[in-house]
Design a protein around this motif. Structure first.
Motif, PDB file in Angstrom:
ATOM      1  N   VAL A  74     -25.938  18.816  28.966  1.00  0.00           N
ATOM      2  CA  VAL A  74     -25.529  20.198  28.718  1.00  0.00           C
ATOM      3  C   VAL A  74     -26.489  21.163  29.409  1.00  0.00           C
ATOM      4  O   VAL A  74     -26.073  22.141  30.043  1.00  0.00           O
ATOM      5  N   ALA A  75     -27.779  20.901  29.297  1.00  0.00           N
ATOM      6  CA  ALA A  75     -28.767  21.775  29.940  1.00  0.00           C
ATOM      7  C   ALA A  75     -28.618  21.765  31.458  1.00  0.00           C
ATOM      8  O   ALA A  75     -28.801  22.794  32.117  1.00  0.00           O
ATOM      9  N   ASP A  76     -28.279  20.597  32.025  1.00  0.00           N
ATOM     10  CA  ASP A  76     -28.086  20.505  33.478  1.00  0.00           C
ATOM     11  C   ASP A  76     -26.827  21.250  33.931  1.00  0.00           C
ATOM     12  O   ASP A  76     -26.788  21.806  35.036  1.00  0.00           O
ATOM     13  N   ALA A 147     -33.961  22.863  21.345  1.00  0.00           N
ATOM     14  CA  ALA A 147     -32.940  23.737  21.933  1.00  0.00           C
ATOM     15  C   ALA A 147     -32.494  24.732  20.874  1.00  0.00           C
ATOM     16  O   ALA A 147     -32.739  24.538  19.679  1.00  0.00           O
ATOM     17  N   ASP A 148     -31.851  25.774  21.328  1.00  0.00           N
ATOM     18  CA  ASP A 148     -31.340  26.779  20.406  1.00  0.00           C
ATOM     19  C   ASP A 148     -30.049  26.267  19.774  1.00  0.00           C
ATOM     20  O   ASP A 148     -29.050  26.063  20.491  1.00  0.00           O
ATOM     21  N   PRO A 149     -30.032  26.047  18.458  1.00  0.00           N
ATOM     22  CA  PRO A 149     -28.835  25.472  17.824  1.00  0.00           C
ATOM     23  C   PRO A 149     -27.592  26.340  17.983  1.00  0.00           C
ATOM     24  O   PRO A 149     -26.481  25.817  18.149  1.00  0.00           O
ATOM     25  N   TYR A 150     -27.764  27.657  17.930  1.00  0.00           N
ATOM     26  CA  TYR A 150     -26.614  28.546  18.064  1.00  0.00           C
ATOM     27  C   TYR A 150     -25.972  28.388  19.448  1.00  0.00           C
ATOM     28  O   TYR A 150     -24.753  28.237  19.570  1.00  0.00           O
ATOM     29  N   THR A 151     -26.806  28.400  20.478  1.00  0.00           N
ATOM     30  CA  THR A 151     -26.284  28.272  21.838  1.00  0.00           C
ATOM     31  C   THR A 151     -25.569  26.946  22.041  1.00  0.00           C
ATOM     32  O   THR A 151     -24.460  26.895  22.599  1.00  0.00           O
ATOM     33  N   ILE A 155     -21.575  26.164  22.975  1.00  0.00           N
ATOM     34  CA  ILE A 155     -21.175  25.406  24.165  1.00  0.00           C
ATOM     35  C   ILE A 155     -20.220  24.272  23.800  1.00  0.00           C
ATOM     36  O   ILE A 155     -19.178  24.078  24.444  1.00  0.00           O
ATOM     37  N   PHE A 156     -20.562  23.513  22.751  1.00  0.00           N
ATOM     38  CA  PHE A 156     -19.676  22.415  22.352  1.00  0.00           C
ATOM     39  C   PHE A 156     -18.342  22.949  21.856  1.00  0.00           C
ATOM     40  O   PHE A 156     -17.290  22.336  22.109  1.00  0.00           O
TER      41      PHE A 156
END
Length: 386
Positions: A74-76, A147-151, A155-156
Motif C-alpha cells: 500500500v505504501a509503495d 502507519a496512520d490507521p485512519y489513512t 485506502i482499503f
C-alpha cells in the motif's frame, strides 16, 4: 439505502474494510459495509498504529508477516506513509530467551529475513536512551514500523469501493434477522437489508450484536490510553526512535511502550492484561481523553526504563477501546448455530496490525469455508472457550 446485498459487513474499522476489500478482490461485487459513525472512528482510529512481526507462535507470525507485506505494498502504491523505524521487544526474563530466539526462526519461515536477536549492548546501540541494566536482550525487527490507521482504513475502503463494494457511514446495524437457522437480513437504522451472509466486525460493539442472536462472545471492551509528548528542543533525540515494547504477551505486569512520532515527538502507552478489578467500558459512553494518573504511571516507568524521556511534556493524548478475550487472541469463526453468520471480533488491541490478513481469512471462510493463509485456525476459533 439499498434493500439487498449478498454480504453485509458490520463495522468500518480496518477489519471491516479489509474484509470487504478481500471479498471484492475475490470477485464478490455485492458487498455492503455498514458503519454507525465514520470510517475508523472506533478502536482503529485510536490505535497507536504499530505494525510488527515480533511474536512467538506460527499463527501470530504468519498473519503479521502477511499484513506487513500488505502495508508495504500500500505504501509503495499510494502516498500513505509507512515509516519502517523498527520494533524492539525487550527480553526481561532470561528464562524466555529460547522463546525469543524461536520467534526469529518462525519469522524466517514466513519470509521475515531481517529479524534478529540483540544482546543488551546491541539494544543500547539501537536505542541509546534505554536503560538496559535489567534487560537480557531483545528481538528486533528492522522492517517493522507504524502507519496512520485512519489513512490506511480509507485506502482499503476505497479499494473495496473501486471493486464494487458499497460503504455506508452513519448507518447502524441494529440486529440480524434469522429464520430457520440462516441469516436473512440485517435491520439497520435506515431500514432492512436482505442478505445471505453477515460478518460481525463491529469492534467494541461486536459482543452486543452477537448477543442479539443469543450468542455470548467471550470478549469485552476495556479503555486503554496513549499520550504524545515531546522533549525540550535542546534534548531532542538525534536518532530514529523505533517502537520499544517492554511488555511480553502473557505477562502479568504492565509494560511501557513508546515510539517516535513525527519530527521530535514520542508516542507512549501501557500494555497490560485485564486487571482483576477492572470493569468493561460502555463503547457508547466512555472518556476518550487521557487521565493524568496514566501520565504519572508512564513517567514512573520511564524514570527507570528511559530516564531521558521522563521529562517529556505531554502535548496530546487519547483513549480507545481494546475488545479483549480471555487469551487476548481474536475470534475469527463462523457462528455455531446460524448459517451465514461470520465473527471477526475480540482483537485485544492488535487489530490494526493484522487487518489485511484477517480480511483474507474471513473472505476465505465466507467463500470456501476454509483458508490456506494459515495452516490452522484453532487459535482463533470460538470453540476454544468451550
Amino acid at each position: 439505502m439499498q434493500d439487498h446485498a449478498s454480504i453485509v459487513v458490520v463495522g468500518g474499522g480496518i477489519i471491516g474494510v479489509s474484509i470487504a476489500n478481500a471479498l471484492t478482490k475475490a470477485g464478490v461485487e455485492d458487498v455492503l459495509v455498514l458503519e454507525k459513525d465514520s470510517l475508523a472512528s472506533g478502536s482503529t482510529g485510536r490505535s497507536a498504529g504499530v505494525i510488527e512481526t515480533q511474536y512467538f507462535t506460527d499463527f501470530d507470525v504468519a498473519i503479521r508477516a502477511y499484513s506487513l507485506r500488505a502495508f508495504e505494498r500500500v505504501a509503495d502504491e499510494t502516498r500513505a506513509e509507512f515509516p519502517q523505524v523498527g520494533y524492539v521487544r525487550l527480553l526481561m526474563d532470561p528464562d524466555d530467551e529460547e522463546r525469543f530466539r524461536e520467534s526469529i526462526r518462525i519469522q524466517r519461515r514466513h519470509g521475515v529475513d531481517d529479524a534478529r536477536f540483540l544482546d543488551p549492548s546491541e539494544v543500547a546501540t539501537v536505542v541509546p536512551d534505554l536503560n538496559v541494566e535489567d534487560v537480557h536482550g531483545a528481538i528486533y525487527g528492522p522492517s517493522d514500523g507504524y502507519a496512520d490507521p485512519y489513512t490506511m482504513t480509507q485506502i482499503f475502503a476505497e479499494r473495496a469501493r473501486t471493486n464494487g463494494a458499497t460503504v455506508h457511514t452513519g448507518v447502524a446495524a441494529e440486529s440480524v434477522a434469522v429464520d430457520d437457522g440462516e441469516v436473512r437480513a440485517v435491520e439497520t437504522s435506515e431500514g432492512r437489508v436482505e442478505c445471505e451472509t453477515v460478518v460481525n466486525a463491529a469492534g467494541p460493539w461486536a459482543p452486543r450484536l452477537a448477543a442479539q442472536t443469543g450468542l455470548e462472545l467471550p470478549a469485552a471492551p476495556y479503555r486503554r490510553q496513549v499520550i504524545v509528548a515531546e522533549p525540550p528542543e535542546e534534548d531532542a533525540p538525534d536518532y530514529t526512535i523505533p517502537t520499544v515494547m517492554e511488555y511480553v504477551p502473557g505477562g502479568s505486569k504492565a509494560g511501557v511502550y513508546f515510539r517516535g512520532e513525527g519530527a521530535n515527538q514520542v508516542l507512549l502507552g501501557l500494555h497490560q492484561e485485564v486487571g482483576t478489578d477492572e470493569e468493561p467500558s460502555d463503547p457508547d459512553r466512555y472518556s476518550t481523553d487521557y487521565d493524568e494518573s496514566v501520565v504519572l504511571e508512564i513517567s514512573d516507568l520511564l524514570d527507570h526504563r528511559a530516564p531521558a524521556f521522563s521529562d517529556l511534556s505531554v502535548v496530546n493524548g487519547w483513549s480507545g477501546l481494546y475488545t479483549i478475550t480471555p487469551d487476548t487472541q481474536p475470534i475469527i469463526d463462523t457462528h455455531p448455530s446460524i448459517d451465514g453468520y461470520v465473527l471477526a471480533a475480540g482483537f485485544s488491541g492488535k487489530g490494526f496490525q493484522i487487518g489485511p490478513a484477517v480480511g483474507e481469512i474471513v473472505s476465505d471462510l465466507v467463500l470456501d469455508g476454509e483458508t490456506d493463509l494459515v495452516p490452522d485456525l484453532s487459535p482463533v476459533s470460538l470453540s476454544r472457550f468451550e
